[in-house]
Scaffold this motif. Sequence first.
Motif, PDB file in Angstrom:
ATOM      1  N   LEU A 179      -1.649   2.284  10.083  1.00 52.93           N
ATOM      2  CA  LEU A 179      -0.754   3.227   8.757  1.00 52.93           C
ATOM      3  C   LEU A 179      -0.951   2.616   7.698  1.00 52.93           C
ATOM      4  N   ILE A 220      -9.148   5.687   4.819  1.00 50.47           N
ATOM      5  CA  ILE A 220      -8.501   6.826   5.316  1.00 50.47           C
ATOM      6  C   ILE A 220      -8.210   7.912   6.255  1.00 50.47           C
ATOM      7  N   VAL A 227      -5.815   4.478   0.670  1.00 50.86           N
ATOM      8  CA  VAL A 227      -5.121   5.085  -0.609  1.00 50.86           C
ATOM      9  C   VAL A 227      -5.712   4.281  -1.646  1.00 50.86           C
ATOM     10  N   VAL A 235      -4.806   2.501   6.032  1.00 43.21           N
ATOM     11  CA  VAL A 235      -4.863   3.910   6.043  1.00 43.21           C
ATOM     12  C   VAL A 235      -4.165   3.826   4.338  1.00 43.21           C
ATOM     13  N   VAL A 236      -2.816   2.986   3.722  1.00 47.60           N
ATOM     14  CA  VAL A 236      -2.227   2.834   3.131  1.00 47.60           C
ATOM     15  C   VAL A 236      -3.565   2.105   1.965  1.00 47.60           C
ATOM     16  N   PHE A 278     -12.588   6.637   1.450  1.00 49.19           N
ATOM     17  CA  PHE A 278     -12.305   8.022   2.483  1.00 49.19           C
ATOM     18  C   PHE A 278     -12.647   7.882   3.597  1.00 49.19           C
TER      19      PHE A 278
END
Lengths: 517, 121
Positions: free
Chosen positions: B31, B25, B38, B34-35, B22
């Motif tokens: 980006l 993210i 996940v 962020v992936v 968390f």
Amino acid sequence: MIEHLPALMIAVPLFGAFIAPIFKKHYKGVSIWAIIITGITVILSLLLAKEVVTGGIMIYVFGADKPTLVLPSGYSVPIRIMFEVDAMGAFMAISATLMSFVGALYSYSHVEKETGLEKYYSLLMLLEVGILGMVLTGDLFNLFVFLEIAGIAGSALVGFRNYRGEASEAGIKYLIVSAVASLMVLFAIGILYGQYGNLNLAYIARNISLNLVDMIALGLLFTSFAMKCGAVPMHYWVPDAYTEVPAGINPPLLVATYASLYALFRVSFTLFANIVVDLARVGWIMSILGVLTMFIGVTMALVQKDVKRLMSYHAISQTGYMLLGVGVGLTVLHDPSKLAEFGRDAMAGGVFHIINHIIYKSLLLMTAGALFYVTGTRNLNEMGGLARKMPVTTISFMVGAAAISGLPPFNGFASKLLIYETSYRLNPLLTVFAMVTSVLTLASFVKVFASAFLGPPLEKFENTKEVPRPMIIAMIILAALCIIFGLFPNIVLDKLVYPAVDALINFAQYHSWGGLA
Amino acid sequence: MNGSIFVNFPFIVVAVLLALGFYTIGFKRNLIKVVIGVEILEGAVNMFIVALGYVKGGYAPIYTQAPPEAVGKMVLPTPQALTLTSIVIGVAVTALMLAFAVNIYRHYGTLDVTKIRRLRG
């Protein structure tokens, strides 16, 4: 054949989705294929609804002929994946298949100039499979799998116009939200599995005891599904996704959003229904969330200039009505006198509003798509005087705008009136917010109507014509449904909505399938 | 070792991974990171489910040719089946997210999430 209907509902669109890539470069062929397949599923879903409303809950077991089959050791728990279709599931299935059909029909002309259409239609049917699986299944892990299928297919479609950076931006937003939400759903499923050793919704629901860990699971499920159905404060992905997706996908994508809402209702009504004490609190949270959602959604819609973005914010706001209606019902679920007095009607209002909203919002987004199709822009300031050029689109827009604002005799009025009347009984303040929202909705649609359709004809739109026939037919179907549902709400309420509401209220019936004690 | 504090060790790791996911993210600007966040979340959830069905010193849940002492000591197979399914889904999600990231880089020339903001208002 009838007893295999739940499986066919999944099998037919899945078959269609995997056959679609064969039509590479034959774009006419694949469009017609998608229309045929989605048309067949509409018929199947109507048959299913008829069967469920007359014959009660349908249970379909994969890999066995009856659900009561237990382990050889005599340990009697449900061990197979099964579909459990009650009236609520059938109701959602009808909405899903109908909107996929309309979307496929509309797409026939709307995306004909794009490339890669075989993948487009394949994903459309996969999205339909995901929605149908979510609303028909009686198994928690199955719910997660179909949630992911719908999420992946939906976000791939949001990013379909990959020559636009904005489409990919909206797509990845939607995908991250849906991936995180479904992972949290899986986490909650793991918690429940760890305690009750089973994945069957009915079995868990019967054994549930609200200890601390269950409360964590309930909280996780509630937030994840609220996040995926676009409730405030996790609404930011909705306008992006709805704006960037091709207008033909808007109807199924809307239903995909409400499939999460369905899952939210399923969790709070079926899974945790036996918890008498805390359910009223969950109901209040749902109602207040609904009021916040509708009010914040509409205030943000008022300032938009992009026509599809404006309508997407209204989609958020209308979700609030459904949460409010069903939340009011949930608050009084364990209070029989109040439930009979106004709880049942409140839920009927909320559930009826789901299908009404799907119909008129799809109609509105399709008219926005038609405006984009002829003008090449979505900016309201650049449009004007299109009423004379596009009469059918104009009339469809007027029907949709009147319905969303809750004017009689359109369908939005029927469900909103039910919600006003009943939420007033719980707390008048809820109703005040709901009515103010409705007025603001009307105001913002008057603005769209004036700037896009009225005014002097602009020179650059001298040669525009009405949109092609498949798009017109799709819009007319939905506009007609708006008027029919508005003029004869009793028929729809008695045949579909009240059975669905009763299915949610009589949760014991859902729990007691198959006679497995 | 069953019954001692170490039985809960996998769940502590799960909690740490969840927090890490968390955080990634929410606070990373790239980006791709962020992936990855996940993905970390997914790993945490998968590990949670597998750890639920694990028996210390357990046997593989295959009844044919199982040694006699394996009876009653088998690992629960369902969580493993669930995890397999979830891993497969996770691969599809990651592939799609990375595809979007590639496309975004092509159009925006950056992967900084604070600059990828053409959709607003």
